[in-house]
Design an enzyme around this catalytic site. Structure first.
Site, PDB file in Angstrom:
ATOM      1  N   GLU A 163     109.627  60.488  31.272  1.00 48.51           N
ATOM      2  CA  GLU A 163     110.987  60.930  30.970  1.00 48.51           C
ATOM      3  C   GLU A 163     110.818  62.314  30.368  1.00 48.51           C
ATOM      4  O   GLU A 163     110.695  62.478  29.160  1.00 48.51           O
ATOM      5  CB  GLU A 163     111.649  59.954  30.000  1.00 48.51           C
ATOM      6  CG  GLU A 163     113.149  60.004  30.027  1.00 48.51           C
ATOM      7  CD  GLU A 163     113.759  61.052  29.139  1.00 48.51           C
ATOM      8  OE1 GLU A 163     113.459  62.257  29.361  1.00 48.51           O
ATOM      9  OE2 GLU A 163     114.521  60.686  28.246  1.00 48.51           O
ATOM     10  N   GLU A 216     111.936  71.279  30.858  1.00 47.00           N
ATOM     11  CA  GLU A 216     110.882  70.868  29.930  1.00 47.00           C
ATOM     12  C   GLU A 216     109.533  70.758  30.616  1.00 47.00           C
ATOM     13  O   GLU A 216     108.599  70.148  30.093  1.00 47.00           O
ATOM     14  CB  GLU A 216     111.269  69.547  29.246  1.00 47.00           C
ATOM     15  CG  GLU A 216     112.233  69.797  28.100  1.00 47.00           C
ATOM     16  CD  GLU A 216     112.827  68.529  27.485  1.00 47.00           C
ATOM     17  OE1 GLU A 216     112.298  67.422  27.735  1.00 47.00           O
ATOM     18  OE2 GLU A 216     113.829  68.663  26.769  1.00 47.00           O
TER      19      GLU A 216
HETATM   20  N1  SAH Z   1     109.204  58.448  26.816  1.00 46.78           N
HETATM   21  C1  SAH Z   1     110.021  58.479  25.614  1.00 46.78           C
HETATM   22  C2  SAH Z   1     110.152  59.850  25.035  1.00 46.78           C
HETATM   23  C3  SAH Z   1     110.676  60.921  25.979  1.00 46.78           C
HETATM   24  S1  SAH Z   1     110.817  62.509  25.231  1.00 46.78           S
HETATM   25  C4  SAH Z   1     111.355  57.841  25.897  1.00 46.78           C
HETATM   26  O1  SAH Z   1     111.706  57.783  27.075  1.00 46.78           O
HETATM   27  O2  SAH Z   1     112.059  57.416  24.992  1.00 46.78           O
HETATM   28  C5  SAH Z   1     109.537  63.392  26.014  1.00 46.78           C
HETATM   29  C6  SAH Z   1     108.235  63.398  25.247  1.00 46.78           C
HETATM   30  O3  SAH Z   1     107.255  63.904  26.089  1.00 46.78           O
HETATM   31  C7  SAH Z   1     108.209  64.265  24.018  1.00 46.78           C
HETATM   32  O4  SAH Z   1     107.763  63.496  22.951  1.00 46.78           O
HETATM   33  C8  SAH Z   1     107.224  65.386  24.354  1.00 46.78           C
HETATM   34  O5  SAH Z   1     106.452  65.760  23.214  1.00 46.78           O
HETATM   35  C9  SAH Z   1     106.342  64.728  25.382  1.00 46.78           C
HETATM   36  N2  SAH Z   1     105.732  65.562  26.450  1.00 46.78           N
HETATM   37  C10 SAH Z   1     106.370  66.409  27.287  1.00 46.78           C
HETATM   38  N3  SAH Z   1     105.536  66.902  28.220  1.00 46.78           N
HETATM   39  C11 SAH Z   1     104.324  66.342  27.980  1.00 46.78           C
HETATM   40  C12 SAH Z   1     103.061  66.440  28.634  1.00 46.78           C
HETATM   41  N4  SAH Z   1     102.903  67.184  29.727  1.00 46.78           N
HETATM   42  N5  SAH Z   1     102.022  65.744  28.111  1.00 46.78           N
HETATM   43  C13 SAH Z   1     102.204  64.968  27.018  1.00 46.78           C
HETATM   44  N6  SAH Z   1     103.384  64.825  26.382  1.00 46.78           N
HETATM   45  C14 SAH Z   1     104.433  65.490  26.852  1.00 46.78           C
END
Ligand code: SAH
Length: 693
Positions: free
Chosen positions: A144, A153
């Site tokens: 996500e 993002e």
């Molecule tokens: N999966 C959770 C949080 C989603 S928010 C849910 O669905 O509730 C997205 C998260 O991904 C954030 O915490 C951000 O720090 C992390 N993130 C984004 N890109 C990333 C990457 N390439 N590798 C590791 N973490 C990542």
């Protein structure tokens, strides 16, 4: 480790060095994060869970082990869903250390430690192999990583890498696919966020029309996404010129390419009009069949079912490079260009008698460069500010009050950023007009604007900060009229524009003894409200789809309380409906006819809760009293009606102070009250507040 951050104080203007522990950034990040909002997003959570269950089943039907890669696990939620759905093992990747630590705790508390491995890395650093972070490649990819623009993002490069190195060919992906939709619209309101419209002024010697420089007229603006709660935009504020069209989609179960590209669709307007804006949103299909769909479609597209409110995904407004008159039924091409992180749009007319083969020709015309502001005004004025400058009602108030205070011998100094006031003052007959733009002369120089209106030798630009003003800047005259909107680009919270008061104090010795200051004063207003939805972003979640996420709640609470006094945060309330529970109340006044006092300004009192509802917080805003009887509000525009609905200034952010606990007021023979203490520290320019429910 401690770091010193230098910044100009937004209210007092003085340079200060703040000593910040490394905790500061981290607490800010958590306190202002969207995790709570995501956990409250029931629609999203339910559909992810369904999609994950379906993906695990498909893998199990093939008698394979279900190995999950969850990129960006946050609280660990999606991995816990996968483990509950029967996944054999989950690799949960999280780059943000505090979140990865929280995920470890949450996963343990929910009893999944043996099934979920939290890896605190960026996904592109993750290794696979016997000694690697992952034993083997995964066959289910769950993420996500989307923002309102879908790719902002970094979802695309992350997927591209994951398919190359971390997952098996033919893996199941949840979501399976994302699709971006667009609709072409005409909207004076939204167009006014990018363009400066001509301003009409009834001057002494006839009507004057203030025009933007041609560079500004033709400027493509800035590339940053304009994301808004489109559901708060009344249908009377725009007119749809096309049907909703699918612009492009991304299949996440196949290798993904992040390199810049473009997509083109043919459109036939359903109505003639001026094409100005492309509205856009996306949906995600959680499974290949498309049966589990989570959509950001706005109310007029998806009118039946109840809309899920969310702030972490909204809708996008894209501004076409120029306004294009279009005719109903004519053939148009809409192009979406994108790089790794952002999208922009272009509209072209098909040429006479054009067929498919000619389409190739258009490719050469496709502008691959993302919009870059050339006129520099878009760097100084953000979109709400453009809207504010185009607000004729507001301009009328300033004209009316300037007319009242200006005389033919007035020596006028205007202090504000990127302001039309000096031009208005000149047209309305001031003898001498000087203009001081305290912040960001380097970004946008007002000279261009004055030149476009042939005023370059009529208005003198003073390139000095207020404290460095010298008599020679003013041709040794005293200022008889000091004006400000006030507006400064450095302002984040409503009261930061009190910088005008500090500037006024700094130029005191240059003011005539009978000087008129416009605005003559400002006041801070407050009201207790119940939010329809905004409360979710700061409210604890407890459990989410049966998983205990209280650790996350505690972490957010900790960060919110990190500073002893909680801070108010800026929100544009036209996007976030609320109901007033109290009358609006003036809590502090600031007298611009006098200098900033040495002592603090404080007040205490109580507000009665007059309506039934949940007190989520207090809203605060500034009103500027231009003259004794003309005021402009940067907050409440219309007093609440019977039901307590409010209309907010659409160009300004208001300050919201969320109460740490919510009280529910009943009907109200003996209304309960909220007591408050508010203190404006004139040395630091900060407003501290305490509320007791
Ligand atoms: N999966 C959770 C949080 C989603 S928010 C849910 O669905 O509730 C997205 C998260 O991904 C954030 O915490 C951000 O720090 C992390 N993130 C984004 N890109 C990333 C990457 N390439 N590798 C590791 N973490 C990542």
């Amino acid at each position: 480790m401690k770091t010193f951050c230098g910044r100009a104080n937004p209210t007092t203007g003085s340079m200060e060095w703040l000593e910040e522990g490394e905790d500061y950034d981290y607490h800010q990040e958590i306190a202002r994060s969207r995790y709570a909002d995501m956990l409250h997003d029931k629609d999203r959570n339910v559909k992810y869970y369904q999609g994950i269950r379906a993906a695990v089943s498909r893998v199990k039907e093939r008698s394979e082990k279900a190995i999950v890669l969850d990129i960006g696990t946050g609280t660990g939620l999606l991995s816990m869903m996968a483990a509950s759905a029967g996944a054999d093992f989950c690799y949960a990747i999280e780059v943000f250390k505090p979140m990865a630590d929280a995920a470890v705790k949450i996963v343990e508390k929910n009893g999944f430690s043996d099934k979920i491995k939290i890896i605190n890395k960026h996904s592109t650093e993750v290794t696979v192999g016997p000694d690697g972070d992952m034993q083997c490649r995964a066959n289910i990819l769950v993420t996500e990583l989307f923002d309102t623009e879908l790719i902002g993002e970094g979802a695309l490069p992350t997927y591209e890498h994951a398919h190359k190195y971390l997952v098996q060919e033919g893996c199941e992906a949840v979501p399976h696919r994302a699709t971006v939709y667009v609709q072409l619209v005409e909207s004076r309101r939204m167009w006014s966020w990018k363009k400066l419209f001509p301003v009409h002024v009834e001057a002494e010697d006839g009507e004057k029309i203030l025009v933007p420089p041609s560079e500004m007229e033709n400027c493509p603006g800035v590339p940053s996404v304009c994301d808004i709660q489109l559901n708060q935009m009344p249908s009377s504020d725009f007119s749809t010129l096309s049907d909703v069209v699918t612009m492009f989609s991304v299949d996440f179960s196949k290798p993904v390419q992040s390199a810049s590209t473009y997509y083109r669709v043919q459109l036939e307007p359903v109505k003639s009009g001026k094409a100005q804006i492309v509205l856009s949103w996306w949906d995600i299909d959680m499974d290949p069949s498309g049966m589990i769909n989570c959509t950001m479609a706005p109310y007029w597209v998806k009118p039946t079912s109840a809309l899920q409110w969310r702030d972490h995904w909204m809708q996008c407004v894209y501004f076409l490079p120029r306004e294009e008159p279009v005719l109903q039924g004519e053939k148009l091409y809409l192009t979406a260009c994108r790089d790794e992180y952002s999208v922009w749009y272009n509209l072209q007319k098909a040429r006479e008698g054009e067929n498919k083969a000619d389409e190739e020709e258009h490719k050469a015309d496709v502008p691959v460069e993302s919009p870059v502001c050339r006129c520099r005004a878009h760097l100084l004025w953000n979109r709400p500010r453009f809207g504010e400058l185009n607000d004729q009602n507001r301009t009328r108030q300033y004209i009316k009050s300037l007319r009242r205070v200006l005389k033919t011998d007035s020596v006028c100094l205007c202090i504000s950023d990127g302001s039309l006031l000096p031009v208005l003052a000149h047209y309305l007959g001031a003898k001498q007009v000087q203009y001081m733009q305290p912040s960001r002369m380097d970004l946008y120089h007002p000279h261009e604007f004055f030149k476009a209106n042939h005023l370059e030798d009529k208005i003198k630009i003073i390139e000095a900060r207020p404290e460095l003003l010298k008599p020679s800047h003013l041709e040794d005259k005293k200022i008889s009229v000091l004006v400000g909107e006030p507006f400064f680009t450095t302002s984040l919270l409503p009261w930061h524009n009190l910088y005008f008061w500090y500037a006024r104090t700094a130029v005191s010795t240059h003011l005539a003894s009978n000087v008129t200051v416009l605005p003559q004063s400002a006041s801070l207003h407050m009201m207790i409200v119940e939010f329809q939805d905004l409360w979710r972003i700061r409210s604890p979640c407890g459990t989410c789809e049966g998983f205990d996420v209280q650790t996350m709640d505690d972490m957010i609470k900790d960060s919110l309380n990190f500073r002893e006094s909680k801070e108010a945060e800026p929100h544009p309330l036209w996007e976030y409906p609320c109901k007033s529970l109290s009358d609006p109340q003036e809590v502090l006044t600031f007298d611009f006819t006098k200098t900033v006092p040495q002592h603090c300004l404080s007040t205490e009192g109580s507000v009665k809760l007059l309506r039934k509802g949940k007190s989520h917080g207090a809203v605060l805003w500034m009103e500027y009293h231009l003259t004794a009887d003309i005021s402009v509000s940067t907050g409440l525009m219309q007093l609440a009606n019977e039901q307590g609905n409010c209309e907010w200034n659409p160009h300004c952010k208001q300050a919201v102070y969320f109460f740490s606990s919510v009280i529910e007021s009943q009907i109200l023979s003996d209304p309960s009250a909220v007591t408050y203490a508010i203190n404006f520290d004139t040395k630091t320019g900060e407003i501290a507040m305490h509320f007791k429910l």
